[in-house]
Design a protein around this motif. Structure first.
Motif, PDB file in Angstrom:
ATOM      1  N   LEU A   1       0.823  -1.211   0.000  1.00  0.00           N
ATOM      2  CA  LEU A   1       0.000   0.000   0.000  1.00  0.00           C
ATOM      3  C   LEU A   1       0.856   1.259   0.000  1.00  0.00           C
ATOM      4  CD1 LEU A   1      -2.742   1.382   0.093  1.00  0.00           C
ATOM      5  CD2 LEU A   1      -2.732   1.105   2.596  1.00  0.00           C
ATOM      6  N   ALA A   2       1.963   1.238   0.730  1.00  0.00           N
ATOM      7  CA  ALA A   2       2.843   2.420   0.762  1.00  0.00           C
ATOM      8  C   ALA A   2       3.371   2.736  -0.629  1.00  0.00           C
ATOM      9  CB  ALA A   2       3.993   2.184   1.733  1.00  0.00           C
ATOM     10  N   LEU A   3       3.760   1.698  -1.375  1.00  0.00           N
ATOM     11  CA  LEU A   3       4.248   1.911  -2.749  1.00  0.00           C
ATOM     12  C   LEU A   3       3.123   2.463  -3.623  1.00  0.00           C
ATOM     13  CD1 LEU A   3       6.392   1.647  -4.935  1.00  0.00           C
ATOM     14  CD2 LEU A   3       5.710  -0.769  -5.221  1.00  0.00           C
ATOM     15  N   LEU A   4       1.915   1.932  -3.460  1.00  0.00           N
ATOM     16  CA  LEU A   4       0.765   2.423  -4.225  1.00  0.00           C
ATOM     17  C   LEU A   4       0.526   3.900  -3.948  1.00  0.00           C
ATOM     18  CD1 LEU A   4      -1.740   1.923  -6.030  1.00  0.00           C
ATOM     19  CD2 LEU A   4      -2.966   1.214  -3.947  1.00  0.00           C
ATOM     20  N   LEU A   5       0.571   4.291  -2.686  1.00  0.00           N
ATOM     21  CA  LEU A   5       0.361   5.699  -2.319  1.00  0.00           C
ATOM     22  C   LEU A   5       1.476   6.588  -2.872  1.00  0.00           C
ATOM     23  CD1 LEU A   5      -0.780   5.220   1.388  1.00  0.00           C
ATOM     24  CD2 LEU A   5      -2.211   5.906  -0.547  1.00  0.00           C
ATOM     25  N   LEU A   6       2.706   6.078  -2.837  1.00  0.00           N
ATOM     26  CA  LEU A   6       3.832   6.857  -3.357  1.00  0.00           C
ATOM     27  C   LEU A   6       3.657   7.115  -4.850  1.00  0.00           C
ATOM     28  CD1 LEU A   6       6.616   8.079  -2.654  1.00  0.00           C
ATOM     29  CD2 LEU A   6       7.623   5.885  -3.313  1.00  0.00           C
ATOM     30  N   ILE A   7       3.278   6.080  -5.604  1.00  0.00           N
ATOM     31  CA  ILE A   7       3.082   6.228  -7.050  1.00  0.00           C
ATOM     32  C   ILE A   7       1.965   7.223  -7.353  1.00  0.00           C
ATOM     33  CG2 ILE A   7       2.332   5.033  -9.149  1.00  0.00           C
ATOM     34  CD1 ILE A   7       3.706   2.515  -8.056  1.00  0.00           C
ATOM     35  N   THR A   8       0.830   7.086  -6.654  1.00  0.00           N
ATOM     36  CA  THR A   8      -0.305   7.963  -6.945  1.00  0.00           C
ATOM     37  C   THR A   8      -0.007   9.415  -6.586  1.00  0.00           C
ATOM     38  OG1 THR A   8      -1.280   7.375  -4.795  1.00  0.00           O
ATOM     39  CG2 THR A   8      -2.012   6.134  -6.711  1.00  0.00           C
ATOM     40  N   ASN A   9       0.720   9.645  -5.517  1.00  0.00           N
ATOM     41  CA  ASN A   9       1.038  11.021  -5.140  1.00  0.00           C
ATOM     42  C   ASN A   9       2.042  11.654  -6.091  1.00  0.00           C
ATOM     43  OD1 ASN A   9      -0.154  12.228  -2.541  1.00  0.00           O
ATOM     44  ND2 ASN A   9       0.237  10.109  -1.952  1.00  0.00           N
ATOM     45  N   LEU A  10       3.077  10.910  -6.475  1.00  0.00           N
ATOM     46  CA  LEU A  10       4.067  11.458  -7.400  1.00  0.00           C
ATOM     47  C   LEU A  10       3.455  11.702  -8.777  1.00  0.00           C
ATOM     48  CD1 LEU A  10       7.277   9.397  -6.509  1.00  0.00           C
ATOM     49  CD2 LEU A  10       6.759  11.781  -5.926  1.00  0.00           C
ATOM     50  N   SER A  11       2.523  10.859  -9.182  1.00  0.00           N
ATOM     51  CA  SER A  11       1.897  11.037 -10.496  1.00  0.00           C
ATOM     52  C   SER A  11       1.093  12.332 -10.567  1.00  0.00           C
ATOM     53  CB  SER A  11       0.991   9.852 -10.817  1.00  0.00           C
ATOM     54  OG  SER A  11      -0.151   9.834  -9.974  1.00  0.00           O
ATOM     55  N   SER A  12       0.640  12.821  -9.427  1.00  0.00           N
ATOM     56  CA  SER A  12      -0.153  14.052  -9.437  1.00  0.00           C
ATOM     57  C   SER A  12       0.673  15.275  -9.801  1.00  0.00           C
ATOM     58  CB  SER A  12      -0.813  14.261  -8.070  1.00  0.00           C
ATOM     59  OG  SER A  12       0.155  14.545  -7.073  1.00  0.00           O
ATOM     60  N   LEU A  13       2.001  15.136  -9.846  1.00  0.00           N
ATOM     61  CA  LEU A  13       2.865  16.252 -10.241  1.00  0.00           C
ATOM     62  C   LEU A  13       2.992  16.367 -11.760  1.00  0.00           C
ATOM     63  CD1 LEU A  13       5.765  15.772  -7.664  1.00  0.00           C
ATOM     64  CD2 LEU A  13       3.959  17.498  -7.577  1.00  0.00           C
ATOM     65  N   LEU A  14       2.514  15.379 -12.509  1.00  0.00           N
ATOM     66  CA  LEU A  14       2.682  15.362 -13.966  1.00  0.00           C
ATOM     67  C   LEU A  14       2.120  16.599 -14.672  1.00  0.00           C
ATOM     68  CD1 LEU A  14       1.953  11.586 -14.730  1.00  0.00           C
ATOM     69  CD2 LEU A  14       4.171  12.755 -14.698  1.00  0.00           C
ATOM     70  N   PRO A  15       0.972  17.161 -14.241  1.00  0.00           N
ATOM     71  CA  PRO A  15       0.444  18.326 -14.968  1.00  0.00           C
ATOM     72  C   PRO A  15       1.316  19.571 -14.898  1.00  0.00           C
ATOM     73  CG  PRO A  15      -1.253  17.307 -13.608  1.00  0.00           C
ATOM     74  CD  PRO A  15       0.045  16.699 -13.199  1.00  0.00           C
ATOM     75  N   LEU A  16       2.340  19.572 -14.028  1.00  0.00           N
ATOM     76  CA  LEU A  16       3.142  20.785 -13.862  1.00  0.00           C
ATOM     77  C   LEU A  16       3.850  21.202 -15.145  1.00  0.00           C
ATOM     78  CD1 LEU A  16       4.723  20.376 -10.314  1.00  0.00           C
ATOM     79  CD2 LEU A  16       2.930  21.965 -11.034  1.00  0.00           C
ATOM     80  N   PHE A  17       4.082  20.249 -16.064  1.00  0.00           N
ATOM     81  CA  PHE A  17       4.767  20.643 -17.292  1.00  0.00           C
ATOM     82  C   PHE A  17       3.880  21.529 -18.167  1.00  0.00           C
ATOM     83  CE2 PHE A  17       2.466  16.917 -18.763  1.00  0.00           C
ATOM     84  CZ  PHE A  17       2.144  17.217 -20.078  1.00  0.00           C
ATOM     85  N   LEU A  18       2.596  21.646 -17.834  1.00  0.00           N
ATOM     86  CA  LEU A  18       1.683  22.524 -18.579  1.00  0.00           C
ATOM     87  C   LEU A  18       1.407  23.835 -17.847  1.00  0.00           C
ATOM     88  CD1 LEU A  18      -1.016  19.962 -19.813  1.00  0.00           C
ATOM     89  CD2 LEU A  18       0.814  21.002 -21.148  1.00  0.00           C
TER      90      LEU A  18
END
Length: 480
Positions: free
Chosen positions: A408-425
């Motif tokens: 679960l910790a790995l799942l939470l880490l992936i989902t939180n880091l993925s939320s930074l993806l829109p910053l390139f826009l």
């Protein structure tokens, strides 16, 4: 200040000035506010749905997340509801008849959940119908609000939105704690039975909506013309850029379902405590709106949303503290940590979405109010649907189940880091004061957003899988 209750005129003026922010108290306004209030009190069944799926139907976290995606379909197809409302009057009315239909549909759906639903497929259909009921009433009442908003001056712009949102929030606050407390004494089916009465209130007040009947020979806008108007409005850069940004933010994977199972099965959180969390987050969402209106509404979209993405991702990492039980090492009880975490992230989530709402309304073409707002909301909700399905796939791939939370910790880490993806826009967002572009009214936040901050004060008829502190991105457009 004390008001003499024996002077109705003074009481009415006090309510209009202090509570309704200058809006005249009319039967129609009372009906509009009642619809939003009902959307809020439907949250009474939210925890009941969650425990019904988890404990009675024995669904896994991945299955619940997938069901969430299916139940979101009405919120994705809201433009179709808007098209029908704008161009296909029902019994000679564009708004009133659809409200009545939505009320009856909701009552039947909740009654079905209370009586005949006994498997996953039946639950999916019933929850889909409850979702359709709220989505339909939301489209209709939103369009009524937008139509009325055109008559507001710039000085009073936003007041009607604030009042309608407040009514939904009030309904959510009233039922937030009881949504958990009732499950301590009653079954989920009994809670569904009570909830089935609420949509009938919408049926009763729909008759108060002021609307002229549409004559048969009266010309209604064609679907093609509506589509062209919608596209011409949507493609404006000031609207399109924030829409794409928010859609990407909403569309990254969610770990909410898995986290709900963790808090109930691993940490042992009971329904009554989860009701307390809903109460805290409902109040916190109001705080978020107040903070935005008071101090932040002059900040540019680029700065506001950029920092919201970064801070939400960083703060979302605090869920790892709970999953690894590090909070216990710090001497912080699981319950207190969860309450504080949810409070902070709810305020952040509500602040993040307000500027997008404020920008949109005066750009809405006259005559297709329902269709335009439905289109915007469906884009964001479709992103939420994708998020739940991606989350379901990730949850299953990592082997997180109702009893195994080792990844679960790995799942939470992936989902939180993925939320930074829109910053390139981020550079495509407007870098100006949104109040200079439009000062407007807009309907309240959507019901269905997986990133809604906790139990946002709106008609949360979806299962309580948004409890986690991960993936706290803007709502609900409840919102919305």
């Amino acid at each position: 200040m004390f008001i003499n209750i024996y002077q109705p005129d003074k009481v009415k003026k006090f309510i209009e000035d202090k509570i309704l922010f200058g809006n005249e108290l009319t039967p129609e306004l009372a009906a509009i506010l009642t619809v939003y209030f009902v959307q809020g009190i439907l949250g009474l069944a939210r925890l009941a749905v969650s425990f019904f799926l988890k404990d009675e139907l024995m669904l896994s976290p991945a299955q619940v997340s997938a069901l969430m995606g299916v139940a979101a379909i009405p919120w994705v197809t809201k433009p179709i509801i808007g098209f029908f409302s704008d161009s296909k009057p029902l019994f000679s009315y564009r708004r009133r008849s659809y409200l009545i239909l939505s009320g009856f549909l909701g009552a039947i759906a909740w009654l079905s959940l209370a009586t005949i639903v006994s498997n996953a497929w039946g639950a999916t259909v019933a929850i889909l119908m409850t979702s359709l009921s709220v989505a339909m009433s939301d489209v209709i009442v939103d369009s009524v609000v937008v139509e009325r908003a055109r008559n507001e001056s710039l000085e009073t712009a936003g007041s009607l939105q604030s009042v309608t949102w407040g009514c939904s929030a009030l309904g959510g606050i009233i039922t937030a704690y009881f949504s958990g407390l009732l499950l301590e004494y009653f079954s989920a089916s009994q809670v569904f039975m009570v909830t089935a009465c609420f949509p009938l209130i919408v049926v009763g007040v729909a008759w108060l909506i002021i609307e002229k009947p549409v004559m048969e020979e009266e010309e209604t806008p064609s679907a093609w013309n509506q589509t062209k108007q919608l596209w011409n409005t949507l493609k404006q850069k000031t609207i399109l850029a924030p829409v794409i940004f928010i859609a990407l933010w909403q569309g990254t994977p969610s770990a909410d379902s898995a986290f709900f199972f963790f808090t109930t099965n691993e940490l042992g959180f009971q329904a009554e405590f989860l009701g307390r969390v809903r109460l805290v987050t409902s109040v916190a969402s109001l705080i978020g709106v107040f903070c935005y209106q008071k101090w932040l509404k002059q900040i540019s979209f680029r700065v506001m949303l950029g920092w919201s993405v970064v801070l939400s991702s960083l703060l979302g990492m605090t869920s790892l503290i709970l999953v690894t039980h590090f909070n216990r090492t710090l001497g912080i009880d699981d319950h207190w940590f969860s309450l504080g975490d949810s409070l902070i992230l709810t305020v952040m989530g509500q602040i993040a979405f307000m500027p997008v709402l404020v920008l949109s309304a005066r750009l809405c073409p006259e005559g297709i109010e329902a269709s335009f707002f439905a289109l915007l909301m469906s884009i964001w909700n479709f992103a939420g649907l994708i998020s739940h399905e991606l989350g379901a796939l990730l949850t299953d791939w990592l082997g997180v189940t109702e009893t195994d939370f080792s990844n679960l910790a790995l799942l939470l880490l992936i989902t939180n880091l993925s939320s930074l993806l829109p910053l390139f826009l981020i550079n495509f967002l407007p870098n100006h004061d949104p109040q200079e572009v439009a000062s407007v009214n807009l309907p309240i936040s959507e019901v269905y957003e997986h990133h809604s901050p906790g139990a946002i004060a709106s008609s949360d008829i979806m299962p309580e899988v948004v409890y986690s502190s991960s993936n706290r991105r803007p709502q609900q457009i409840k919102e919305n």
